[in-house]
Design a protein around this motif. Structure first.
Motif, PDB file in Angstrom:
ATOM      1  N   ARG A 253      40.433  56.865  39.261  1.00  0.00           N
ATOM      2  CA  ARG A 253      40.172  55.626  39.995  1.00  0.00           C
ATOM      3  C   ARG A 253      40.657  54.418  39.215  1.00  0.00           C
ATOM      4  O   ARG A 253      41.192  53.448  39.786  1.00  0.00           O
ATOM      5  CB  ARG A 253      38.666  55.499  40.263  1.00  0.00           C
ATOM      6  CG  ARG A 253      38.152  56.436  41.350  1.00  0.00           C
ATOM      7  CD  ARG A 253      36.782  56.008  41.842  1.00  0.00           C
ATOM      8  NE  ARG A 253      35.792  56.071  40.776  1.00  0.00           N
ATOM      9  CZ  ARG A 253      35.038  57.146  40.549  1.00  0.00           C
ATOM     10  NH1 ARG A 253      35.191  58.242  41.294  1.00  0.00           N
ATOM     11  NH2 ARG A 253      34.163  57.123  39.576  1.00  0.00           N
TER      12      ARG A 253
ATOM     13  N   GLU B 130      44.386  54.168  39.671  1.00  0.00           N
ATOM     14  CA  GLU B 130      44.716  53.698  41.019  1.00  0.00           C
ATOM     15  C   GLU B 130      44.538  52.189  41.123  1.00  0.00           C
ATOM     16  O   GLU B 130      45.346  51.477  41.758  1.00  0.00           O
ATOM     17  CB  GLU B 130      43.842  54.404  42.051  1.00  0.00           C
ATOM     18  CG  GLU B 130      44.201  55.875  42.255  1.00  0.00           C
ATOM     19  CD  GLU B 130      43.292  56.551  43.258  1.00  0.00           C
ATOM     20  OE1 GLU B 130      42.366  55.861  43.772  1.00  0.00           O
ATOM     21  OE2 GLU B 130      43.468  57.764  43.507  1.00  0.00           O
ATOM     22  N   ASP B 131      43.441  51.689  40.503  1.00  0.00           N
ATOM     23  CA  ASP B 131      43.212  50.236  40.549  1.00  0.00           C
ATOM     24  C   ASP B 131      44.296  49.473  39.801  1.00  0.00           C
ATOM     25  O   ASP B 131      44.706  48.362  40.205  1.00  0.00           O
ATOM     26  CB  ASP B 131      41.847  49.913  39.938  1.00  0.00           C
ATOM     27  CG  ASP B 131      40.702  50.441  40.781  1.00  0.00           C
ATOM     28  OD1 ASP B 131      40.928  50.709  41.979  1.00  0.00           O
ATOM     29  OD2 ASP B 131      39.570  50.613  40.244  1.00  0.00           O
TER      30      ASP B 131
END
Length: 301
Positions: free
Chosen positions: A294, A297-298
């Protein structure tokens, strides 16, 4: 070596006798009784059963040595003592396509750890190994005070007796006697003092109910047994100070016995705990991996 065919010399104070399998000849018994009546001492290693693990056969020993033992207030029973605290033997078993030697506990080889703490002879011992030992009883002591008996060592409180039919097979799957160990402790060695009715002299006997106790292929191979034998010799010869010095030597540190319920608990604890730790570590790595994904992805869309 002493030949009982001839009179035992007066300068001999102690004899060691191991595992008689037949009666003494008339002159042998006479010479032995003369020696004992004149204050001689004896260390006797003697069972009531002759047993052979290789052939898995056992038979009663018939000998007049038991009459002499009885005169000291000691009675060797026609049985074998089994004990949960015991030695191990290798048993051949089929393991798939192979035949392997599997070590198994063998209750007919008692490991003694229960000693009479009031007896300097054994108070410093940690354990003794016996082979096919018989039970000793002391219910035939004369009431005239001529005999004084003191117990030396016992089996554990997870014991039993085998008599009549002797099944020596060590595998408990085919021999339930190997696991039916629910009787209280049995006397396996004792010391007796007897005053001769003829001479009035005091004679001592130390009895160990194992016919192989002094043999090289039996108890004689155990270092702990050597300490007992040296203590017994010193005691019977009056050199009791040496026993106290020898007792300071550490021979063995046996693990403390635990109940079967505790063994089961620890068994499952050792199975479950590693599994839980592995699963927990897996969840931790999985969450960490997801958190990292995550974060990437950010950063990179």
């Amino acid at each position: 070596n002493i030949d009982l065919q001839y009179t035992i010399e007066n300068n001999i104070e102690l004899i060691l006798v191991n595992g008689l399998e037949d009666s003494l000849q008339e002159n042998e018994r006479k010479n032995l009784e003369i020696f004992l009546n004149q204050g001689g001492n004896i260390l006797l290693a003697q069972s009531r059963i002759k047993a052979d693990l290789q052939t898995q056969q056992a038979s009663e020993i018939s000998s007049d040595i038991f009459d002499i033992v009885d005169s000291y207030g000691l009675s060797l029973q026609t049985n074998l003592v089994l004990d949960k605290t015991c030695g191990r033997v290798n048993v051949q078993q089929n393991m798939g396509p192979f035949r392997m030697a599997v070590p198994m506990s063998y209750p007919l080889l008692p490991v003694v750890r229960d000693f009479n703490k009031d007896e300097v002879l054994v108070s410093g011992l940690e354990q003794v190994q016996l082979f096919f030992a018989s039970e000793i009883r002391t219910d035939s002591i004369p009431q005239d005070g001529s005999v004084n008996v003191s117990p030396l060592m016992f089996s554990s409180n997870s014991s039993s007796l085998m008599s009549g039919f002797f099944n020596l097979h060590p595998d408990p799957k085919t021999n339930p006697a190997m696991v039916s160990l629910n009787q209280p402790k049995k006397l396996l060695s004792a010391r007796s003092e007897r005053s001769s009715s003829e001479s009035g002299l005091l004679s001592q006997m130390i009895l160990v109910s194992d016919s192989r106790f002094l043999a090289d292929d039996g108890g004689g191979a155990s270092p702990e047994n050597h300490i007992f034998v040296m203590n017994a010799v010193d005691f019977l010869l009056g050199d009791r100070e040496l026993i106290a010095l020898r007792s300071r030597e550490i021979t063995n540190r046996p693990l403390a016995e635990i109940e079967d319920s505790a063994k089961v608990w620890w068994k499952w604890f050792n199975i479950v705990l590693p599994t839980v730790l592995v699963i927990g570590f897996g969840f931790f790595r999985m969450r960490r991996s997801k958190a990292r994904s995550r974060m990437l992805e950010d950063i990179y869309g």
